[in-house]
Design a protein around this motif. Structure first.
Motif, PDB file in Angstrom:
ATOM      1  N   ASP A  98     -13.802 -40.623  -5.571  1.00 53.47           N
ATOM      2  CA  ASP A  98     -14.829 -41.127  -4.671  1.00 53.47           C
ATOM      3  C   ASP A  98     -16.054 -40.222  -4.607  1.00 53.47           C
ATOM      4  O   ASP A  98     -17.019 -40.536  -3.921  1.00 53.47           O
ATOM      5  N   ARG A  99     -16.014 -39.098  -5.280  1.00 50.00           N
ATOM      6  CA  ARG A  99     -17.149 -38.190  -5.233  1.00 50.00           C
ATOM      7  C   ARG A  99     -18.225 -38.613  -6.237  1.00 50.00           C
ATOM      8  O   ARG A  99     -17.933 -39.254  -7.230  1.00 50.00           O
ATOM      9  N   VAL A 100     -19.442 -38.214  -5.947  1.00 48.66           N
ATOM     10  CA  VAL A 100     -20.519 -38.429  -6.921  1.00 48.66           C
ATOM     11  C   VAL A 100     -20.872 -37.101  -7.567  1.00 48.66           C
ATOM     12  O   VAL A 100     -21.908 -36.963  -8.186  1.00 48.66           O
ATOM     13  N   LEU A 101     -19.988 -36.123  -7.393  1.00 48.74           N
ATOM     14  CA  LEU A 101     -20.265 -34.809  -7.950  1.00 48.74           C
ATOM     15  C   LEU A 101     -19.796 -34.726  -9.387  1.00 48.74           C
ATOM     16  O   LEU A 101     -18.758 -35.265  -9.746  1.00 48.74           O
ATOM     17  N   GLY A 102     -20.540 -33.992 -10.210  1.00 48.75           N
ATOM     18  CA  GLY A 102     -20.186 -33.845 -11.613  1.00 48.75           C
ATOM     19  C   GLY A 102     -19.927 -32.400 -11.959  1.00 48.75           C
ATOM     20  O   GLY A 102     -19.744 -31.556 -11.087  1.00 48.75           O
ATOM     21  N   PRO A 103     -19.908 -32.061 -13.241  1.00 48.63           N
ATOM     22  CA  PRO A 103     -19.653 -30.695 -13.660  1.00 48.63           C
ATOM     23  C   PRO A 103     -20.795 -29.770 -13.261  1.00 48.63           C
ATOM     24  O   PRO A 103     -21.885 -30.213 -12.914  1.00 48.63           O
ATOM     25  N   GLU A 104     -20.540 -28.484 -13.307  1.00 51.03           N
ATOM     26  CA  GLU A 104     -21.580 -27.515 -12.959  1.00 51.03           C
ATOM     27  C   GLU A 104     -22.756 -27.640 -13.925  1.00 51.03           C
ATOM     28  O   GLU A 104     -22.570 -27.869 -15.114  1.00 51.03           O
ATOM     29  N   PRO A 105     -23.981 -27.529 -13.449  1.00 58.04           N
ATOM     30  CA  PRO A 105     -25.150 -27.624 -14.327  1.00 58.04           C
ATOM     31  C   PRO A 105     -25.199 -26.468 -15.307  1.00 58.04           C
ATOM     32  O   PRO A 105     -24.542 -25.451 -15.140  1.00 58.04           O
ATOM     33  N   ALA A 106     -26.016 -26.658 -16.342  1.00 59.45           N
ATOM     34  CA  ALA A 106     -26.091 -25.666 -17.415  1.00 59.45           C
ATOM     35  C   ALA A 106     -26.584 -24.320 -16.904  1.00 59.45           C
ATOM     36  O   ALA A 106     -26.127 -23.275 -17.323  1.00 59.45           O
ATOM     37  N   ALA A 107     -27.546 -24.327 -16.017  1.00 64.73           N
ATOM     38  CA  ALA A 107     -28.057 -23.084 -15.458  1.00 64.73           C
ATOM     39  C   ALA A 107     -27.238 -22.729 -14.222  1.00 64.73           C
ATOM     40  O   ALA A 107     -27.300 -23.416 -13.204  1.00 64.73           O
ATOM     41  N   ALA A 108     -26.469 -21.665 -14.305  1.00 64.67           N
ATOM     42  CA  ALA A 108     -25.492 -21.360 -13.266  1.00 64.67           C
ATOM     43  C   ALA A 108     -26.137 -21.071 -11.914  1.00 64.67           C
ATOM     44  O   ALA A 108     -25.515 -21.272 -10.872  1.00 64.67           O
ATOM     45  N   HIS A 109     -27.415 -20.633 -11.931  1.00 59.67           N
ATOM     46  CA  HIS A 109     -28.050 -20.277 -10.661  1.00 59.67           C
ATOM     47  C   HIS A 109     -28.595 -21.498  -9.935  1.00 59.67           C
ATOM     48  O   HIS A 109     -29.089 -21.378  -8.819  1.00 59.67           O
ATOM     49  N   GLN A 110     -28.521 -22.665 -10.548  1.00 59.61           N
ATOM     50  CA  GLN A 110     -29.069 -23.870  -9.937  1.00 59.61           C
ATOM     51  C   GLN A 110     -27.953 -24.776  -9.430  1.00 59.61           C
ATOM     52  O   GLN A 110     -26.961 -24.996 -10.122  1.00 59.61           O
ATOM     53  N   ALA A 111     -28.139 -25.311  -8.264  1.00 59.89           N
ATOM     54  CA  ALA A 111     -27.225 -26.334  -7.769  1.00 59.89           C
ATOM     55  C   ALA A 111     -27.678 -27.681  -8.304  1.00 59.89           C
ATOM     56  O   ALA A 111     -28.853 -27.904  -8.554  1.00 59.89           O
ATOM     57  N   ASP A 112     -26.740 -28.584  -8.516  1.00 59.95           N
ATOM     58  CA  ASP A 112     -27.068 -29.894  -9.042  1.00 59.95           C
ATOM     59  C   ASP A 112     -27.798 -30.722  -7.981  1.00 59.95           C
ATOM     60  O   ASP A 112     -27.458 -30.680  -6.790  1.00 59.95           O
ATOM     61  N   LEU A 113     -28.792 -31.491  -8.424  1.00 55.97           N
ATOM     62  CA  LEU A 113     -29.595 -32.302  -7.508  1.00 55.97           C
ATOM     63  C   LEU A 113     -28.729 -33.237  -6.683  1.00 55.97           C
ATOM     64  O   LEU A 113     -28.887 -33.341  -5.462  1.00 55.97           O
ATOM     65  N   VAL A 114     -27.793 -33.942  -7.334  1.00 52.18           N
ATOM     66  CA  VAL A 114     -26.960 -34.897  -6.605  1.00 52.18           C
ATOM     67  C   VAL A 114     -26.029 -34.173  -5.636  1.00 52.18           C
ATOM     68  O   VAL A 114     -25.811 -34.617  -4.504  1.00 52.18           O
ATOM     69  N   GLU A 115     -25.491 -33.044  -6.063  1.00 49.71           N
ATOM     70  CA  GLU A 115     -24.620 -32.261  -5.184  1.00 49.71           C
ATOM     71  C   GLU A 115     -25.368 -31.853  -3.918  1.00 49.71           C
ATOM     72  O   GLU A 115     -24.854 -31.976  -2.802  1.00 49.71           O
ATOM     73  N   LEU A 116     -26.589 -31.368  -4.097  1.00 53.12           N
ATOM     74  CA  LEU A 116     -27.402 -30.984  -2.949  1.00 53.12           C
ATOM     75  C   LEU A 116     -27.713 -32.187  -2.062  1.00 53.12           C
ATOM     76  O   LEU A 116     -27.688 -32.095  -0.819  1.00 53.12           O
ATOM     77  N   ALA A 117     -28.006 -33.330  -2.683  1.00 52.80           N
ATOM     78  CA  ALA A 117     -28.353 -34.520  -1.916  1.00 52.80           C
ATOM     79  C   ALA A 117     -27.172 -35.030  -1.098  1.00 52.80           C
ATOM     80  O   ALA A 117     -27.335 -35.432   0.069  1.00 52.80           O
ATOM     81  N   VAL A 118     -25.992 -35.019  -1.685  1.00 57.02           N
ATOM     82  CA  VAL A 118     -24.811 -35.496  -0.969  1.00 57.02           C
ATOM     83  C   VAL A 118     -24.563 -34.644   0.278  1.00 57.02           C
ATOM     84  O   VAL A 118     -24.167 -35.151   1.327  1.00 57.02           O
ATOM     85  N   ARG A 119     -24.839 -33.359   0.159  1.00 54.27           N
ATOM     86  CA  ARG A 119     -24.659 -32.476   1.320  1.00 54.27           C
ATOM     87  C   ARG A 119     -25.640 -32.800   2.441  1.00 54.27           C
ATOM     88  O   ARG A 119     -25.387 -32.467   3.601  1.00 54.27           O
ATOM     89  N   ARG A 120     -26.776 -33.425   2.081  1.00 62.06           N
ATOM     90  CA  ARG A 120     -27.822 -33.694   3.084  1.00 62.06           C
ATOM     91  C   ARG A 120     -27.893 -35.164   3.472  1.00 62.06           C
ATOM     92  O   ARG A 120     -28.864 -35.587   4.099  1.00 62.06           O
ATOM     93  N   LEU A 121     -26.886 -35.945   3.079  1.00 61.50           N
ATOM     94  CA  LEU A 121     -26.882 -37.369   3.441  1.00 61.50           C
ATOM     95  C   LEU A 121     -27.020 -37.546   4.950  1.00 61.50           C
ATOM     96  O   LEU A 121     -26.384 -36.832   5.735  1.00 61.50           O
ATOM     97  N   GLY A 122     -27.816 -38.510   5.326  1.00 61.54           N
ATOM     98  CA  GLY A 122     -28.055 -38.770   6.738  1.00 61.54           C
ATOM     99  C   GLY A 122     -29.308 -38.105   7.263  1.00 61.54           C
ATOM    100  O   GLY A 122     -29.812 -38.485   8.327  1.00 61.54           O
ATOM    101  N   GLU A 123     -29.841 -37.138   6.536  1.00 62.13           N
ATOM    102  CA  GLU A 123     -31.083 -36.488   6.959  1.00 62.13           C
ATOM    103  C   GLU A 123     -32.280 -37.260   6.413  1.00 62.13           C
ATOM    104  O   GLU A 123     -32.213 -37.890   5.360  1.00 62.13           O
ATOM    105  N   ARG A 124     -33.362 -37.211   7.157  1.00 60.65           N
ATOM    106  CA  ARG A 124     -34.564 -37.952   6.791  1.00 60.65           C
ATOM    107  C   ARG A 124     -35.723 -36.982   6.578  1.00 60.65           C
ATOM    108  O   ARG A 124     -35.845 -35.989   7.298  1.00 60.65           O
ATOM    109  N   PRO A 125     -36.600 -37.271   5.613  1.00 58.28           N
ATOM    110  CA  PRO A 125     -37.704 -36.348   5.331  1.00 58.28           C
ATOM    111  C   PRO A 125     -38.896 -36.511   6.268  1.00 58.28           C
ATOM    112  O   PRO A 125     -39.861 -35.749   6.199  1.00 58.28           O
ATOM    113  N   GLY A 126     -38.866 -37.509   7.149  1.00 58.39           N
ATOM    114  CA  GLY A 126     -40.045 -37.829   7.939  1.00 58.39           C
ATOM    115  C   GLY A 126     -40.796 -38.969   7.290  1.00 58.39           C
ATOM    116  O   GLY A 126     -40.703 -39.189   6.081  1.00 58.39           O
ATOM    117  N   VAL A 127     -41.531 -39.709   8.064  1.00 59.40           N
ATOM    118  CA  VAL A 127     -42.197 -40.909   7.557  1.00 59.40           C
ATOM    119  C   VAL A 127     -43.600 -40.567   7.059  1.00 59.40           C
ATOM    120  O   VAL A 127     -44.429 -40.046   7.805  1.00 59.40           O
TER     121      VAL A 127
END
Length: 537
Positions: free
Chosen positions: A143-172
Motif C-alpha cells: 500500500d505504500r507509494v515509496l520506492g527504492p532509495e534515490p541514487a544520490a544518498a543525501h537526497q530524500a525522494d520527492l514522493v517519500e517527502l510528499a507522503v510525509r506531508r500529506l494533508g498540508e496545504r501550501p496556501g492559496v
C-alpha cells in the motif's frame, strides 16, 4: 471543458477537484490516482518545494519522463506561483547547464537515474536537485507509494517527502494569466536555444481550443504518447486531458509494445504523437485494427506527414491520423484537422494539409517584406492569437525579430487556400538553391514516399562545386526491401523536373530526429556522403 470563468489550467483543475474528486486523474501501469489524490499529493509536493526555498516567480526544472511525478510537480509549482522549466531528461553537460543558467532555475526535479549528473551540473549554476524514482506508483504489491532509495544518498525522494506531508496545504495562490506556466526552450536550429514564455492564459487557450476541435470530454481516455517535457506532450496531451476531465494514461518512456498494451488495457480513446511514434507502433506485429478498436481520434504533430504515410497507417491501424500544427512559441496547437475531416492535398506541391486555424487564431501568409499574400500565395506563415507567447525569456532582441507587432513569424513556408486549409511547404531556411533554381525538400520527399518500400525520407541541399547545392535524399526503407538508390532516383525523375530530382540517394538505417519527431536535416548536411552505397549523377 473548462468553465467560462477559468483563466488558467489550474482554475480548470480546481473546478474538476470540486466537481469530481473521486474520478480517475492519472493511470500509470497498474496504479491509478484519483483527482482528489492527485490534488492532495501535488499540495504536499508544493509544501516540500516551498521548504526548498521556491517562491512565487521562481523557475524550477523538471527533467522527467511521462510519470505521475511530472504532473504532480507541475501542479505544485503552479500552486506556489512558480514556473516549470521543461527539460529533456537526456540532456547532459553543456546542454543542461545552458538551460539552467539561462533560465535562472533555482532547482531541478529529476529521476534517480539522472540525479548524479543533474546534481553536478546544478552545482555549477547554484541550483539544487531533488530526485524521484520512476518506479513509484507502478505497483500495488503493497500500500505504500515509496520506492527504492534515490541514487544520490543525501537526497530524500520527492514522493517519500510528499507522503510525509500529506494533508498540508501550501496556501492559496491564483496565478496571473499573463505569468509563465511553462518555460520551454527551442531546439536552437538558428542559434542558441531561446526560452519561450508559455503563459497560463496561452496554455489554457491552446488546450481548450484543441479540445473543442478534437471533441474531447470526460468520456475520453487520453494517452500521453508524446513526451511531457515537450510542448506538445505538456499541453495537448497532459493539460488537455487534465482540464477536460479525462483520465490521463502515462507509460514513462515510449516503447511500442508497452504503448500497445496501454491502448488495450486502459481503453484509450485519444492521443497525440509524432508520426515516427505511429510508424513505430505500425512496425509491431501486434498492431492491428482490433488493438485500436476503442480509439475515437488519433492526431499527429511535431513533424510533417505525407499522404502516403497517412494511407499506410490507416490500413495498418484502422484509423485516419489527423494532422495538428504548432510550435513552442505558439504553446503547441494553433492549426488542426477537425475531427472526422480528411485533410486535402495541395495539388502543386503534393503536401498534405496540417488543418485549419483553431478558434481565436489568426493566420497570414506574408512575403519577405511582411505584406500579406492572398489565397494560394506561397510565403512565410505568420500566427497571432491568445496562445502565441509574449516573447522569449530575457531576450528582447530575439523577441523583436521573431514577433514584430506581437505576431509570430514562424519561419515556415506555407500556403493557405481559399477554404482556409493550411499547407506547410517547408522551413524557409531548408529551401535548396541548385543552379539558381529553388527546390522545396518536402516536394521531393512526397514523391519518394510514394514508393511502397520507403518508410522515411529527408531531402537536403549539400555543397556542390558546379551547382552550388545538389539535391540529396536520405531514405529509410521498410524491412526486407530490395529497392535501390537508382530505383528511387528514377521514380523522382518520373514525377519531378530534372533539377528537383535528387542527384544522390543514400539508404540509411534511421534518420536523426528531435524528441518531437522532427527530422534534423542539419545533422544530415554535416555527414560525409562519400561512402559506398551512394550514386551521384
Amino acid at each position: 471543458m473548462p468553465r467560462a470563468a477559468s483563466q488558467t489550467a489550474l482554475d480548470s483543475w480546481r473546478s474538476r477537484v470540486r466537481a469530481a474528486p473521486g474520478s480517475t486523474a492519472l493511470v500509470y501501469f497498474d496504479r491509478t490516482l484519483s483527482v482528489g489524490e492527485t490534488d492532495d499529493l501535488s499540495d504536499a509536493v508544493a509544501v516540500v518545494l516551498k521548504e526548498r526555498g521556491v517562491g512565487c516567480g521562481d523557475v524550477v526544472g523538471i527533467a522527467l519522463q511521462n510519470c505521475p511525478q511530472f504532473v504532480l510537480t507541475v501542479f505544485a509549482l503552479w500552486k506556489i506561483g512558480a514556473a516549470p522549466l521543461l527539460i529533456n531528461p537526456m540532456y547532459h553537460g553543456e546542454e543542461l547547464e545552458y538551460l539552467l543558467s539561462d533560465s535562472g532555475a533555482v532547482g531541478v526535479v529529476c529521476d534517480t537515474r539522472e540525479a548524479e549528473h543533474v546534481s553536478a551540473t546544478g552545482e555549477q549554476v547554484d541550483a539544487w536537485s531533488l530526485a524521484t524514482s520512476s518506479r513509484h506508483f507502478q505497483t500495488r504489491d503493497d500500500d505504500r507509494v515509496l520506492g527504492p532509495e534515490p541514487a544520490a544518498a543525501h537526497q530524500a525522494d520527492l514522493v517519500e517527502l510528499a507522503v510525509r506531508r500529506l494533508g498540508e496545504r501550501p496556501g492559496v495562490i491564483i496565478p496571473d494569466p499573463a505569468s509563465c506556466a511553462f518555460l520551454t526552450y527551442t531546439s536552437g536550429t538558428t542559434g542558441p536555444p531561446k526560452g519561450a514564455v508559455n503563459t497560463h492564459a496561452a496554455v489554457l487557450a491552446s488546450a481548450s481550443g484543441f479540445a473543442s476541435v478534437a471533441g474531447l470530454d470526460e468520456r475520453d481516455t487520453v494517452l500521453a504518447m508524446a513526451p511531457l517535457f515537450h510542448i506538445t506532450g505538456a499541453v495537448i496531451n497532459a493539460v488537455v486531458g487534465l482540464v477536460s476531465g479525462s483520465p490521463l494514461v502515462l507509460t514513462e518512456r515510449f516503447h511500442p509494445e508497452v504503448v500497445l498494451d496501454a491502448f488495450v488495457e486502459h481503453h484509450v480513446t485519444f492521443t497525440v504523437a509524432a508520426i515516427t511514434a505511429y510508424l513505430s507502433l505500425a512496425g509491431s506485429t501486434r498492431a492491428t485494427p482490433e488493438v485500436f478498436a476503442g480509439v475515437r481520434a488519433l492526431y499527429s504533430g511535431g513533424a510533417p506527414v505525407s499522404p502516403a504515410t497517412v494511407e499506410s497507417l490507416e490500413r495498418r491501424l484502422g484509423h485516419y491520423v489527423h494532422n495538428v500544427y504548432g510550435m513552442t512559441e505558439t504553446t503547441s496547437a494553433v492549426v488542426a484537422v477537425p475531427l472526422g475531416t480528411r485533410a486535402p492535398v495541395d495539388s502543386a506541391s503534393g503536401v498534405l494539409s496540417v488543418g485549419k486555424a483553431m478558434p481565436g487564431v489568426t493566420l497570414r501568409v506574408i512575403d519577405p517584406d511582411g505584406s500579406p499574400l492572398g489565397p494560394g500565395g506561397q510565403g512565410e506563415l505568420e500566427v497571432s492569437g491568445p496562445s502565441v507567447v509574449p516573447g522569449y525569456w530575457r531576450n528582447p532582441d530575439a523577441t523583436a525579430d521573431a514577433m514584430p507587432n506581437g505576431a509570430l513569424r514562424t519561419g515556415d513556408g506555407a500556403v493557405v487556400d481559399a477554404d482556409g486549409w493550411v499547407y506547410i511547404v517547408d522551413r524557409l531556411k531548408d529551401q535548396i538553391n541548385t543552379s539558381g533554381y529553388k527546390v522545396w525538400p518536402r516536394e521531393v520527399e512526397e514523391v519518394l514516399l510514394r514508393h511502397d518500400d520507403v518508410q522515411q525520407v529527408a531531402v537536403v541541399g549539400l555543397p556542390d562545386a558546379y551547382r552550388g547545392e545538389r539535391v540529396s535524399a536520405f531514405v529509410v526503407t521498410k524491412p526486407g526491401s530490395a529497392v535501390t538508390d537508382m530505383d528511387l532516383i528514377a521514380l523522382a525523375r518520373k514525377y519531378l523536373a530534372a533539377y528537383k530530382a535528387p542527384r544522390e540517394v543514400r539508404l540509411v538505417a534511421h534518420l536523426p530526429t528531435t524528441t518531437s519527431g522532427k527530422i534534423q536535416r542539419r545533422h544530415l548536411r554535416s555527414q560525409n556522403l562519400n561512402q559506398q552505397g551512394n550514386n551521384m549523377i
